[in-house]
Design a protein around this motif. Structure first.
Motif, PDB file in Angstrom:
ATOM      1  N   TYR A  77       0.844  -1.194   0.000  1.00 28.38           N
ATOM      2  CA  TYR A  77       0.000   0.000   0.000  1.00 28.38           C
ATOM      3  C   TYR A  77       0.878   1.242   0.000  1.00 28.38           C
ATOM      4  O   TYR A  77       1.954   1.243   0.571  1.00 28.38           O
ATOM      5  CB  TYR A  77      -0.898   0.041   1.242  1.00 28.38           C
ATOM      6  CG  TYR A  77      -1.902  -1.067   1.287  1.00 28.38           C
ATOM      7  CD1 TYR A  77      -3.167  -0.911   0.736  1.00 28.38           C
ATOM      8  CD2 TYR A  77      -1.597  -2.287   1.884  1.00 28.38           C
ATOM      9  CE1 TYR A  77      -4.095  -1.924   0.777  1.00 28.38           C
ATOM     10  CE2 TYR A  77      -2.517  -3.315   1.929  1.00 28.38           C
ATOM     11  CZ  TYR A  77      -3.767  -3.127   1.373  1.00 28.38           C
ATOM     12  OH  TYR A  77      -4.687  -4.130   1.401  1.00 28.38           O
ATOM     13  N   HIS A  78       0.386   2.308  -0.619  1.00 26.75           N
ATOM     14  CA  HIS A  78       1.022   3.615  -0.535  1.00 26.75           C
ATOM     15  C   HIS A  78      -0.101   4.633  -0.405  1.00 26.75           C
ATOM     16  O   HIS A  78      -0.840   4.893  -1.345  1.00 26.75           O
ATOM     17  CB  HIS A  78       1.860   3.894  -1.781  1.00 26.75           C
ATOM     18  CG  HIS A  78       2.617   5.186  -1.693  1.00 26.75           C
ATOM     19  ND1 HIS A  78       3.553   5.558  -2.628  1.00 26.75           N
ATOM     20  CD2 HIS A  78       2.584   6.213  -0.798  1.00 26.75           C
ATOM     21  CE1 HIS A  78       4.055   6.740  -2.303  1.00 26.75           C
ATOM     22  NE2 HIS A  78       3.470   7.155  -1.206  1.00 26.75           N
ATOM     23  N   TYR A  79      -0.245   5.166   0.808  1.00 27.24           N
ATOM     24  CA  TYR A  79      -1.291   6.144   1.114  1.00 27.24           C
ATOM     25  C   TYR A  79      -0.676   7.473   1.515  1.00 27.24           C
ATOM     26  O   TYR A  79       0.356   7.505   2.193  1.00 27.24           O
ATOM     27  CB  TYR A  79      -2.157   5.677   2.292  1.00 27.24           C
ATOM     28  CG  TYR A  79      -3.079   4.544   1.977  1.00 27.24           C
ATOM     29  CD1 TYR A  79      -4.234   4.746   1.229  1.00 27.24           C
ATOM     30  CD2 TYR A  79      -2.811   3.262   2.442  1.00 27.24           C
ATOM     31  CE1 TYR A  79      -5.090   3.699   0.951  1.00 27.24           C
ATOM     32  CE2 TYR A  79      -3.663   2.210   2.172  1.00 27.24           C
ATOM     33  CZ  TYR A  79      -4.805   2.434   1.423  1.00 27.24           C
ATOM     34  OH  TYR A  79      -5.644   1.406   1.147  1.00 27.24           O
ATOM     35  N   VAL A  80      -1.320   8.548   1.134  1.00 21.06           N
ATOM     36  CA  VAL A  80      -1.044   9.872   1.671  1.00 21.06           C
ATOM     37  C   VAL A  80      -2.318  10.246   2.430  1.00 21.06           C
ATOM     38  O   VAL A  80      -3.389  10.389   1.830  1.00 21.06           O
ATOM     39  CB  VAL A  80      -0.722  10.895   0.562  1.00 21.06           C
ATOM     40  CG1 VAL A  80      -0.499  12.279   1.174  1.00 21.06           C
ATOM     41  CG2 VAL A  80       0.487  10.449  -0.244  1.00 21.06           C
ATOM     42  N   ILE A  81      -2.190  10.351   3.758  1.00 18.21           N
ATOM     43  CA  ILE A  81      -3.357  10.506   4.631  1.00 18.21           C
ATOM     44  C   ILE A  81      -3.358  11.898   5.257  1.00 18.21           C
ATOM     45  O   ILE A  81      -2.363  12.325   5.842  1.00 18.21           O
ATOM     46  CB  ILE A  81      -3.338   9.454   5.755  1.00 18.21           C
ATOM     47  CG1 ILE A  81      -3.228   8.049   5.158  1.00 18.21           C
ATOM     48  CG2 ILE A  81      -4.583   9.586   6.633  1.00 18.21           C
ATOM     49  CD1 ILE A  81      -2.904   6.976   6.170  1.00 18.21           C
ATOM     50  N   PHE A  82      -4.486  12.574   5.134  1.00 17.78           N
ATOM     51  CA  PHE A  82      -4.700  13.872   5.779  1.00 17.78           C
ATOM     52  C   PHE A  82      -5.520  13.619   7.037  1.00 17.78           C
ATOM     53  O   PHE A  82      -6.696  13.248   6.956  1.00 17.78           O
ATOM     54  CB  PHE A  82      -5.447  14.822   4.836  1.00 17.78           C
ATOM     55  CG  PHE A  82      -4.660  15.183   3.606  1.00 17.78           C
ATOM     56  CD1 PHE A  82      -3.913  16.356   3.574  1.00 17.78           C
ATOM     57  CD2 PHE A  82      -4.643  14.354   2.498  1.00 17.78           C
ATOM     58  CE1 PHE A  82      -3.176  16.691   2.443  1.00 17.78           C
ATOM     59  CE2 PHE A  82      -3.909  14.682   1.359  1.00 17.78           C
ATOM     60  CZ  PHE A  82      -3.171  15.858   1.340  1.00 17.78           C
ATOM     61  N   ASP A  83      -4.890  13.795   8.208  1.00 20.31           N
ATOM     62  CA  ASP A  83      -5.570  13.592   9.486  1.00 20.31           C
ATOM     63  C   ASP A  83      -6.084  14.923  10.019  1.00 20.31           C
ATOM     64  O   ASP A  83      -5.299  15.872  10.193  1.00 20.31           O
ATOM     65  CB  ASP A  83      -4.627  12.953  10.510  1.00 20.31           C
ATOM     66  CG  ASP A  83      -4.417  11.471  10.251  1.00 20.31           C
ATOM     67  OD1 ASP A  83      -5.397  10.791   9.889  1.00 20.31           O
ATOM     68  OD2 ASP A  83      -3.289  10.986  10.426  1.00 20.31           O
ATOM     69  N   PHE A  84      -7.386  14.976  10.274  1.00 22.25           N
ATOM     70  CA  PHE A  84      -8.041  16.190  10.760  1.00 22.25           C
ATOM     71  C   PHE A  84      -8.555  15.997  12.178  1.00 22.25           C
ATOM     72  O   PHE A  84      -9.125  14.951  12.494  1.00 22.25           O
ATOM     73  CB  PHE A  84      -9.256  16.528   9.881  1.00 22.25           C
ATOM     74  CG  PHE A  84      -8.908  16.991   8.504  1.00 22.25           C
ATOM     75  CD1 PHE A  84      -8.770  18.345   8.232  1.00 22.25           C
ATOM     76  CD2 PHE A  84      -8.734  16.084   7.472  1.00 22.25           C
ATOM     77  CE1 PHE A  84      -8.458  18.777   6.946  1.00 22.25           C
ATOM     78  CE2 PHE A  84      -8.423  16.504   6.185  1.00 22.25           C
ATOM     79  CZ  PHE A  84      -8.283  17.856   5.928  1.00 22.25           C
ATOM     80  N   ILE A  85      -8.389  17.017  13.004  1.00 25.36           N
ATOM     81  CA  ILE A  85      -9.063  17.035  14.287  1.00 25.36           C
ATOM     82  C   ILE A  85     -10.529  17.342  13.999  1.00 25.36           C
ATOM     83  O   ILE A  85     -10.838  18.238  13.219  1.00 25.36           O
ATOM     84  CB  ILE A  85      -8.449  18.077  15.238  1.00 25.36           C
ATOM     85  CG1 ILE A  85      -7.023  17.656  15.575  1.00 25.36           C
ATOM     86  CG2 ILE A  85      -9.303  18.244  16.495  1.00 25.36           C
ATOM     87  CD1 ILE A  85      -6.290  18.564  16.491  1.00 25.36           C
ATOM     88  N   CYS A  86     -11.407  16.578  14.626  1.00 33.44           N
ATOM     89  CA  CYS A  86     -12.835  16.713  14.359  1.00 33.44           C
ATOM     90  C   CYS A  86     -13.613  16.983  15.637  1.00 33.44           C
ATOM     91  O   CYS A  86     -13.240  16.528  16.717  1.00 33.44           O
ATOM     92  CB  CYS A  86     -13.379  15.423  13.738  1.00 33.44           C
ATOM     93  SG  CYS A  86     -12.699  15.046  12.128  1.00 33.44           S
ATOM     94  N   LYS A  87     -14.697  17.707  15.463  1.00 36.62           N
ATOM     95  CA  LYS A  87     -15.654  17.956  16.542  1.00 36.62           C
ATOM     96  C   LYS A  87     -16.850  17.047  16.286  1.00 36.62           C
ATOM     97  O   LYS A  87     -17.354  16.965  15.167  1.00 36.62           O
ATOM     98  CB  LYS A  87     -16.070  19.420  16.522  1.00 36.62           C
ATOM     99  CG  LYS A  87     -17.140  19.789  17.522  1.00 36.62           C
ATOM    100  CD  LYS A  87     -17.421  21.272  17.516  1.00 36.62           C
ATOM    101  CE  LYS A  87     -18.174  21.647  16.252  1.00 36.62           C
ATOM    102  NZ  LYS A  87     -18.673  23.018  16.249  1.00 36.62           N
TER     103      LYS A  87
END
Length: 146
Positions: A77-87
């Motif tokens: 696998y090759h992922y580019v992941i955008f992690d967001f803080i969520c409410k």
């Protein structure tokens, strides 16, 4: 896989704990991870976070801040992941089809469980006050040239 896939993650905090799901599928099957998944064609990152969080946790969320960009190259696998803080807007926590369980874990618990080092690093830096979006690479395979 010829090109990296774009994915998103939703980071939900409760005090000094973070919501994680135990992954049902590769990569990192059986490990605790930030809930999320692949962005679909034509879908914005924000819409993808909302959809993935609903699917994996049954929670309706609003992404409020980019926490990190994590690149994972492993297990084919090759992922580019955008992690967001969520409410959390509403809903009751319930793991979806891609997760075997979901729970809020503190940093000490993360270090004792099967959690990727990049997830631990990202959360440690955040809890230590480093609020600038991070860029983290996790690579455990060698690339062959074409």
């Amino acid at each position: 896989m010829e090109r990296p896939l774009v994915a998103v993650g939703g980071v939900i905090l409760k005090g000094n704990k973070v919501l994680l799901v135990k992954r049902r599928n590769p990569p990192n099957k059986g490990n605790w991870a930030i809930p999320g998944g692949k962005v679909e064609y034509g879908e914005t990152l924000v819409d993808a976070v909302k959809r993935e969080m609903k699917e994996e946790t049954a929670l309706d969320v609003e992404p409020i801040e980019l926490l990190a960009v994590v690149e994972i190259i492993k297990e084919g696998y090759h992922y580019v992941i955008f992690d967001f803080i969520c409410k959390v807007l509403n809903g009751e926590l319930n793991p979806g089809s891609d997760a075997t369980s979901a729970d809020f874990l503190g940093l000490d618990e993360l270090r004792r469980e099967n959690v990727s080092p990049t997830t631990i690093e990202m959360l440690e830096r955040y809890f230590n006050g480093e609020k600038t979006p991070l860029f983290i690479v996790e690579k455990s395979v060698t690339q062959t040239s074409k």
